[in-house]
Design a protein around this motif. Structure first.
Motif, short mmCIF file in Angstrom:
data_model
loop_
_atom_site.label_atom_id
_atom_site.label_comp_id
_atom_site.label_asym_id
_atom_site.label_seq_id
_atom_site.Cartn_x
_atom_site.Cartn_y
_atom_site.Cartn_z
N PRO A 206 -1.70 -15.34 -52.85
CA PRO A 206 -1.59 -15.45 -54.32
C PRO A 206 -0.19 -15.18 -54.84
N PHE A 207 0.57 -14.31 -54.16
CA PHE A 207 1.91 -13.95 -54.65
C PHE A 207 2.94 -14.13 -53.53
N PRO A 208 3.28 -15.36 -53.21
CA PRO A 208 4.27 -15.57 -52.15
C PRO A 208 5.66 -15.16 -52.62
N ARG A 209 6.44 -14.61 -51.69
CA ARG A 209 7.82 -14.26 -52.00
C ARG A 209 8.80 -15.34 -51.59
N ARG A 223 14.66 -31.42 -56.34
CA ARG A 223 15.03 -30.99 -57.70
C ARG A 223 13.79 -30.75 -58.56
N ASP A 224 12.77 -31.59 -58.40
CA ASP A 224 11.54 -31.38 -59.17
C ASP A 224 10.87 -30.06 -58.80
N ILE A 225 10.80 -29.75 -57.50
CA ILE A 225 10.18 -28.49 -57.06
C ILE A 225 10.97 -27.30 -57.58
N ALA A 226 12.30 -27.36 -57.46
CA ALA A 226 13.12 -26.25 -57.94
C ALA A 226 12.98 -26.05 -59.44
N THR A 227 12.87 -27.14 -60.19
CA THR A 227 12.73 -27.03 -61.65
C THR A 227 11.41 -26.35 -62.01
N VAL A 228 10.32 -26.74 -61.36
CA VAL A 228 9.02 -26.13 -61.66
C VAL A 228 9.01 -24.65 -61.28
N VAL A 229 9.57 -24.31 -60.11
CA VAL A 229 9.58 -22.91 -59.65
C VAL A 229 10.45 -22.07 -60.58
N HIS A 233 8.23 -19.23 -61.94
CA HIS A 233 8.36 -18.03 -61.11
C HIS A 233 9.80 -17.97 -60.61
N ALA A 234 10.71 -17.46 -61.45
CA ALA A 234 12.14 -17.51 -61.13
C ALA A 234 12.49 -16.64 -59.94
N ARG A 235 11.65 -15.65 -59.59
CA ARG A 235 11.98 -14.75 -58.48
C ARG A 235 11.47 -15.26 -57.13
N ALA A 337 0.80 -20.49 -59.20
CA ALA A 337 -0.24 -20.39 -60.24
C ALA A 337 -0.56 -18.94 -60.59
N ALA A 338 -0.80 -18.09 -59.56
CA ALA A 338 -1.19 -16.69 -59.83
C ALA A 338 -0.10 -15.93 -60.56
N GLN A 339 1.14 -16.09 -60.11
CA GLN A 339 2.25 -15.41 -60.76
C GLN A 339 2.42 -15.87 -62.20
N HIS A 340 2.23 -17.16 -62.41
CA HIS A 340 2.39 -17.70 -63.77
C HIS A 340 1.30 -17.15 -64.69
N ARG A 341 0.07 -17.02 -64.17
CA ARG A 341 -1.00 -16.46 -65.01
C ARG A 341 -0.71 -15.01 -65.37
#
Length: 521
Positions: A206-209, A223-229, A233-235, A337-341
């Protein structure tokens, strides 16, 4: 007798004939007055003109004139791109007006206009095909990628691209294509082995680092993946393994990425592996239908997410992976998803806390504004009176307790005296007398100690109450200064010259008029 057949006219001769048509000439010979052959192709007929055969009488043929030197030099013909492509299109359409072509359908794209565009390919070449709306509406089946078909039509050139294409009139199915057949066979084999079973697949943390991404660094997928992350979840750390995602080296590169992340040291250890690629045709995605790659994904110790192509694209890697995402961007959203929630919940609670603090602050400010100086002194007087009342109550309880204690001791004394009188034993009387005297001394000392202790507590409480009394502060030389409206004056700079103020001291009050003010630095 018929004249001998002339050789085909050269390009220079035809151009010279056309250019000299408007100039005055000598009376033409009978042969020269022959009407010219109609040019059906316009300028392009100069390139693809048929040999001319002239049948004239021998006696009508003029005597051959010597050619001038400048007529022997060929003239250069300049073509525009549009002219050349149009000429080629006419030639190709004439030579290949009705052909049958067999191949495998690939990259099939129905247009909103009703036209159908796809590519026919085999092992060595490919040919774009267009089936216009009228012919497409007559088909009894729906062409799909991987289907082997037999197409009939004419070959043409698409002038806007300069691209050869087949304009099909009819289409007949010939069975499944090689790529599609191989895909279905491998899919059935791996399903029979249990590699597609849901029980084998592992849930994502649920909370990958750290997330390992296997993709090409040249496309827009990374670039799309980096933009969403970065947005959700900036960290979260992204560790990218550059791999070829198309062609014969696709499967080996992706397998090297899987081995790298599974065998990586602790510093490069990832929690999830993401295999990503953008959309494309079935041939572009065929590298992910490799059996060795499917087994490498199934044997990975780290959960694998497959995000290959668009939502309608399916590969063997999608079925074997622990989770399939419709697009690379959707895969990044699933991983975070979990971190965003949690972040959304924290933001919601933060907003609620901020509103509650502002509400409490507003009420406290309103209560503070309702407080006045007279009300403050009234509450202080009430507090002092209540403390005096508690002191008096404690004194009354102490006196009552002492009285009860003395009465109890006196009663005991009387009982002892009565017992002694009844027994009339001299020794017991002496002992009882001594004991009574001792107890009486203790009683007196105890009563005296209690009285002294209570008096000391009373004095201390009185001293504290006196120290807290506003009148005591005024006794030390301080004063309370009020304006004419009764409000308490706190800042000297807020007064004006000539204003009347009232200073309350320990005994009475003094009225004064302000002649000036000075504010402490």
């Amino acid at each position: 007798m018929a004249a001998p057949e002339k050789p085909p006219a050269t390009l220079a001769e035809l151009i010279r004939r056309r250019s000299s048509a408007g100039r005055p000439k000598e009376p033409p010979s009978p042969s020269a007055t022959k009407p010219p052959v109609a040019d059906r192709l316009g300028q392009f007929g100069l390139l693809f003109a048929e040999p001319e055969v002239e049948a004239v009488a021998e006696e009508d043929e003029p005597e051959a004139l010597p050619e001038r030197e400048d007529e022997r030099v060929p003239e250069r013909r300049l073509w525009s791109v549009a002219e050349l492509v149009s000429a080629l299109r006419f030639r190709v359409e004439r030579e290949y007006a009705d052909v049958w072509v067999e191949g495998e359908v690939s990259n099939c794209r129905p247009a909103p206009s009703g036209h159908l565009y796809f590519t026919l390919k085999d092992g060595d070449a490919q040919l774009p095909v267009v089936l216009f709306r009228r012919e497409a509406a007559l088909l009894k089946f729906k062409p799909t990628d991987g289907l082997s078909v037999l197409a009939r039509g004419r070959v043409s050139v698409f002038e806007s691209r300069g691209q050869l294409q087949l304009i099909a009139n009819s289409l007949e199915p010939r069975g499944a294509g090689a790529l599609q057949l191989a895909f279905e066979q491998l899919k059935a084999k791996l399903r029979a082995e249990g590699l597609f079973d849901e029980d084998r697949k592992r849930p994502l943390p649920p909370f990958p680092r750290t997330v390992g991404v296997i993709t090409s660094t040249q496309g827009a997928v990374l670039r799309d993946i980096a933009t969403v992350v970065r947005r959700r979840h900036a960290r979260l750390n992204l560790l990218v393994f550059a791999a070829t995602v198309q062609g014969p080296t696709c499967a080996p590169d992706v397998m090297r990425g899987l081995r790298y992340f599974n065998d990586a040291p602790e510093a490069h250890r990832v929690d999830v592996i993401l295999i990503a690629r953008g959309g494309g045709s079935a041939e572009d995605l065929s590298g992910f239908n490799d059996e060795a790659l499917a087994r490498a994904i199934a044997s990975s110790d780290i959960p694998v997410v497959s995000a290959i192509g668009h939502e309608t694209d399916f590969t063997i890697a999608d079925f074997v992976a622990d989770l399939r995402a419709p697009t690379p961007s959707a895969a990044a959203e699933i991983v975070t998803a979990a971190q965003h929630r949690i972040e959304e919940r924290v933001q919601s609670l933060e907003a609620r806390l901020f509103r509650a603090v502002r509400f409490q602050q507003m009420h406290a400010r309103q209560r503070f504004l309702r407080v006045s100086a007279e009300g403050t002194f009234a509450r202080l007087r009430d507090s002092i009176n209540r403390r005096h009342q508690r002191v008096d109550s404690a004194r009354f309880r102490l006196e009552a307790l002492s009285q009860r204690l003395l009465q109890a001791r006196a009663a005991q004394l009387r009982q002892v005296s009565e017992r002694l009188q009844r027994q009339d034993v001299h020794r017991r009387v002496l002992l009882a007398t001594a004991q009574q005297q001792h107890l009486q001394q203790r009683l007196e000392r105890t009563a005296a100690g209690l009285v002294v202790h209570s008096r000391q507590r009373l004095e201390r409480a009185g001293a504290r109450l006196y120290a807290l009394s506003p009148t005591a502060i005024l006794e030390r030389g301080y004063a309370l200064v009020y304006r004419e409206d009764g409000s308490l004056l706190r800042d000297a700079s807020s007064t004006a010259e000539g204003e009347t103020i009232t200073a309350r001291v320990a005994h009475g009050a003094v009225r004064a008029i302000v002649s000036g003010n000075t504010r402490n630095p």
